[in-house]
Structure formats: C-alpha cells, structure tokens
Scaffold this motif. Structure first.
Motif, PDB file in Angstrom:
ATOM      1  N   UNK A 125      -1.161  13.665   2.981  1.00  0.00           N
ATOM      2  CA  UNK A 125      -1.501  15.026   2.611  1.00  0.00           C
ATOM      3  C   UNK A 125      -0.314  15.902   2.981  1.00  0.00           C
ATOM      4  N   UNK A 126       0.145  16.730   2.018  1.00  0.00           N
ATOM      5  CA  UNK A 126       1.326  17.560   2.235  1.00  0.00           C
ATOM      6  C   UNK A 126       1.001  19.004   1.896  1.00  0.00           C
ATOM      7  N   UNK A 127       1.645  19.911   2.616  1.00  0.00           N
ATOM      8  CA  UNK A 127       1.489  21.333   2.347  1.00  0.00           C
ATOM      9  C   UNK A 127       2.854  21.996   2.404  1.00  0.00           C
ATOM     10  N   UNK A 128       3.071  22.948   1.495  1.00  0.00           N
ATOM     11  CA  UNK A 128       4.342  23.673   1.456  1.00  0.00           C
ATOM     12  C   UNK A 128       4.061  25.163   1.316  1.00  0.00           C
ATOM     13  N   UNK A 129       4.755  25.984   2.131  1.00  0.00           N
ATOM     14  CA  UNK A 129       4.566  27.436   2.118  1.00  0.00           C
ATOM     15  C   UNK A 129       5.916  28.128   2.135  1.00  0.00           C
ATOM     16  N   UNK A 130       5.997  29.255   1.425  1.00  0.00           N
ATOM     17  CA  UNK A 130       7.197  30.082   1.404  1.00  0.00           C
ATOM     18  C   UNK A 130       6.897  31.419   2.070  1.00  0.00           C
ATOM     19  N   UNK A 131       7.833  31.891   2.884  1.00  0.00           N
ATOM     20  CA  UNK A 131       7.665  33.208   3.493  1.00  0.00           C
ATOM     21  C   UNK A 131       7.830  34.290   2.424  1.00  0.00           C
ATOM     22  N   UNK A 132       7.403  35.505   2.751  1.00  0.00           N
ATOM     23  CA  UNK A 132       7.487  36.618   1.803  1.00  0.00           C
ATOM     24  C   UNK A 132       8.928  36.893   1.392  1.00  0.00           C
TER      25      UNK A 132
ATOM     26  N   UNK B  58       6.844  23.170   5.769  1.00  0.00           N
ATOM     27  CA  UNK B  58       6.238  21.990   5.180  1.00  0.00           C
ATOM     28  C   UNK B  58       5.609  21.147   6.276  1.00  0.00           C
ATOM     29  N   UNK B  59       4.358  20.713   6.054  1.00  0.00           N
ATOM     30  CA  UNK B  59       3.789  19.743   6.982  1.00  0.00           C
ATOM     31  C   UNK B  59       3.206  18.566   6.201  1.00  0.00           C
ATOM     32  N   UNK B  60       3.259  17.405   6.827  1.00  0.00           N
ATOM     33  CA  UNK B  60       2.741  16.178   6.226  1.00  0.00           C
ATOM     34  C   UNK B  60       1.930  15.420   7.268  1.00  0.00           C
ATOM     35  N   UNK B  61       0.890  14.733   6.803  1.00  0.00           N
ATOM     36  CA  UNK B  61       0.084  13.908   7.706  1.00  0.00           C
ATOM     37  C   UNK B  61      -0.448  12.725   6.900  1.00  0.00           C
ATOM     38  N   UNK B  62      -0.428  11.509   7.470  1.00  0.00           N
ATOM     39  CA  UNK B  62      -1.045  10.369   6.775  1.00  0.00           C
ATOM     40  C   UNK B  62      -2.521  10.647   6.496  1.00  0.00           C
ATOM     41  N   UNK B  63      -2.974  10.318   5.304  1.00  0.00           N
ATOM     42  CA  UNK B  63      -4.354  10.617   4.905  1.00  0.00           C
ATOM     43  C   UNK B  63      -5.374   9.989   5.855  1.00  0.00           C
ATOM     44  N   UNK B  64      -5.090   8.769   6.316  1.00  0.00           N
ATOM     45  CA  UNK B  64      -6.064   8.083   7.173  1.00  0.00           C
ATOM     46  C   UNK B  64      -6.239   8.787   8.510  1.00  0.00           C
ATOM     47  N   UNK B  65      -5.256   9.594   8.918  1.00  0.00           N
ATOM     48  CA  UNK B  65      -5.381  10.301  10.188  1.00  0.00           C
ATOM     49  C   UNK B  65      -6.276  11.533  10.091  1.00  0.00           C
ATOM     50  N   UNK B  66      -6.760  11.811   8.890  1.00  0.00           N
ATOM     51  CA  UNK B  66      -7.741  12.882   8.711  1.00  0.00           C
ATOM     52  C   UNK B  66      -9.169  12.352   8.723  1.00  0.00           C
TER      53      UNK B  66
ATOM     54  N   UNK C  61      -4.412  -2.014  12.923  1.00  0.00           N
ATOM     55  CA  UNK C  61      -5.075  -2.673  11.803  1.00  0.00           C
ATOM     56  C   UNK C  61      -6.589  -2.643  11.923  1.00  0.00           C
ATOM     57  N   UNK C  62      -7.122  -2.812  13.127  1.00  0.00           N
ATOM     58  CA  UNK C  62      -8.571  -2.854  13.287  1.00  0.00           C
ATOM     59  C   UNK C  62      -9.211  -1.545  12.850  1.00  0.00           C
ATOM     60  N   UNK C  63      -8.648  -0.432  13.288  1.00  0.00           N
ATOM     61  CA  UNK C  63      -9.204   0.863  12.913  1.00  0.00           C
ATOM     62  C   UNK C  63      -9.024   1.127  11.425  1.00  0.00           C
ATOM     63  N   UNK C  64      -7.935   0.651  10.857  1.00  0.00           N
ATOM     64  CA  UNK C  64      -7.717   0.823   9.426  1.00  0.00           C
ATOM     65  C   UNK C  64      -8.817   0.126   8.639  1.00  0.00           C
ATOM     66  N   UNK C  65      -9.222  -1.059   9.097  1.00  0.00           N
ATOM     67  CA  UNK C  65     -10.314  -1.761   8.435  1.00  0.00           C
ATOM     68  C   UNK C  65     -11.623  -1.002   8.593  1.00  0.00           C
ATOM     69  N   UNK C  66     -11.837  -0.402   9.775  1.00  0.00           N
ATOM     70  CA  UNK C  66     -13.081   0.307  10.027  1.00  0.00           C
ATOM     71  C   UNK C  66     -13.251   1.522   9.138  1.00  0.00           C
ATOM     72  N   UNK C  67     -12.154   2.209   8.796  1.00  0.00           N
ATOM     73  CA  UNK C  67     -12.268   3.443   8.027  1.00  0.00           C
ATOM     74  C   UNK C  67     -12.157   3.212   6.525  1.00  0.00           C
ATOM     75  N   UNK C  68     -11.963   1.957   6.103  1.00  0.00           N
ATOM     76  CA  UNK C  68     -11.739   1.696   4.684  1.00  0.00           C
ATOM     77  C   UNK C  68     -12.923   2.114   3.827  1.00  0.00           C
TER      78      UNK C  68
END
Length: 310
Positions: free
Chosen positions: A44-51, A58-66, A82-89
């Motif tokens: 997941x990525x977000x981009x913002x411009x100042x006025x 810009x911030x980025x985070x792996x989707x699974x960490x949400x 790997x174990x937690x990755x299987x649990x959240x699949x």
C-alpha cells in the motif's frame, strides 16, 4: 477522461488494522487533505504534495502488515515469518489487482474511521475502470460501534480529475525519493526535530524580515540550523542508524522551507543530500512502513522577505 460507473470487481479484506491505517493516513493528511493511494497484494502506497509543491511525502507498507494476527487481539504489526503468513492467507486475497483510490477530503474520511471501536474491521473496495485502469469508487467498512453493535459505513471516493496534484506512476516518485549513492547522510532525532519545529512556531514572527527557510550547515561533527532569529547546533551523530555508506566529508550548506520541515513528521530521520543536488531527502521507519520526504532546496533569492508566511 473515460470512466465507467459499473462495478467490475469487489475486493474483500478481513481483519484489517484500522488504527494503523488511520495513523498512516494522518502522515499524508498533515501535508494535504487530498490523498492518493495505490494498493495491491504486495504494498500500500501513499503520495502527498505540499501546497507549495516543494515537498513530496511518500509512505509504503507491505499489505500483509495491515492485517492483524487472528491469534492476537493487540494491534502489534505482524512479523515477517512464514507461519504467520500462512495464518493470514484466508483474510487477504492471494492476488489483489493493482488499483488506485483517491480521497478529496482526508479530514472528512477520518470521521468514518473514528466511529469504529476496537482494532479489527473488514474492508471492501468496489472497483471501476477508468481509462483502462482499475480504480476504487467506494470503501465499505464493517466493524463494531462504540456500544459494540455491528456497524457498516460506506465512503464514496473521488475521481482522479478532482485531485489537484496527481501522479501517473508511484514507482517513478519512489525512485526520485530514493537517495543516490553519492549523497551524504546525517541523522536528526525526533526530539531534535520537535525542538526545531517549536522554535519555528514560537519565534518565526518575532522578526518582520525573518526568512521563510532554515539554513543547514552540516560538517563531520556538527549540525548547525538557523534563521534570522535563532541559531541551533547539534552534534552530528553518524555512528548510529546510518543507511548510506557516505557520511559528511565536506560542509553541506542548504536551505529548506520551514513549512516543508514542519510537515515531515516527528520521527528519527536520516537526511540525504549533497552540494551538487537540489534535493534533500528525509527517510524514516514508522512501524513496518517506510516514510520518504523529498524537499527542494531554496535559494535566498527565492522569496521576497515581505511575503514570508509560516
């Protein structure tokens, strides 16, 4: 501009970490209420411009960490194993298509997040097609109200044409915000950043001809920051948390808009620049996300002193 209002796909995500998502959105909203985000199964990525358009955040985070650990009710971010990755699949689709979503008034969207109690919600994105690309038209949030009752809200997203500052390629912006190998690096701690920002807010207007920018002079041993009212000096701690191999070997002198510096955030920031570039890049870790801010150097002749604004 070709857009179809027909929903072509719905993406459902369970056990979504709403407080973490809200905290990340605040990082962007602090820069602008207009939010641009890109989502897929990896990131997941977000981009913002100042006025002033002199700062990109810009911030980025792996989707699974949400996704919250279904065996743990705390808001701890999932560790990468790997174990937690299987649990959240079963809670996040194996393949989320790449899609953008746009929020015109981020401060209003915060109200939709704030009505839910607890950490876990289920999200649904309704996708439409715009110029051959997938874009979310609405977000549906299902969770619990403050009284514990089932609660569902739907937030209608905006279209790309209503966003003032938009980008066509997140990767291009990410590349621009990535420090070059020949840049020098120094570190400012969160307490130092908060102190500088406090001095700006308290002292900026104490002089009618004060500058709209901060002047940095960085040497191997010292970091000197000043405007026309205050002058502050820190030790240059290059022994810890250095990401780049290059440390300051010659004096770095540059100006950064005060308004840009205020917007970067309260974290420890590794700062990258050189005397040969117009970019100053600020990098930080926030939870399991990465924040990059890129500010444009300001020359002393860029502003009329009577037009300064904090």
């Amino acid at each position: 501009f070709k857009m179809s209002n027909k929903i072509i796909e719905t993406i459902n995500i369970k056990n979504f970490n709403l407080p973490l998502f809200g905290n990340l959105l605040n990082q962007a909203i602090s820069v602008t209420p207009q939010l641009m985000l890109e989502f897929n199964d990896d990131m997941l990525k977000s981009c913002s411009f100042s006025q002033t358009k002199s700062l990109i955040k810009l911030w980025t985070i792996p989707s699974k960490n949400l996704i919250l650990n279904p065996k743990n009710n705390s808001v701890d971010i999932l560790e990468d194993n790997l174990d937690l990755t299987k649990e959240i699949s079963e809670f996040i689709p194996e393949k989320i298509p790449n899609f953008n979503f746009y929020i015109l008034k981020g401060d209003l969207f915060k109200n939709y997040i704030g009505v839910f109690s607890g950490e876990v919600v289920d999200l649904s994105f309704n996708l439409i097609e715009v110029d051959g690309k997938k874009q979310a038209s609405s977000i549906i949030i299902k969770g619990k109200s403050e009284s514990g009752a089932p609660l569902e809200t739907e937030f209608v997203l905006t279209t790309e044409e209503l966003i003032t500052n938009k980008i066509s390629d997140f990767q291009e912006i990410l590349n621009e915000c990535t420090p070059a190998k020949d840049m020098f690096e120094f570190l400012l701690h969160s307490k130092q950043i908060i102190e500088i920002r406090g001095l700006i807010k308290k002292l900026h207007k104490s002089s009618v001809d004060n500058t709209a920018f901060l002047t940095f002079t960085v040497t191997e041993n010292k970091i000197h920051i000043k405007d026309k009212v205050f002058s502050l000096e820190f030790d240059n701690d290059t022994s810890k948390n250095i990401l780049n191999k290059n440390v300051v070997s010659e004096p770095l002198i540059f100006n950064v808009l005060k308004s840009d510096f205020i917007l970067i955030g309260d974290h420890n920031f590794n700062i990258f620049t050189s005397n040969d570039t117009q970019k100053v890049i600020f990098g930080s870790k926030y939870g399991n996300s990465i924040i990059w801010c890129m500010s444009t150097k300001i020359s002393e002749n860029s502003f009329n002193q009577n037009d300064n604004d904090d």
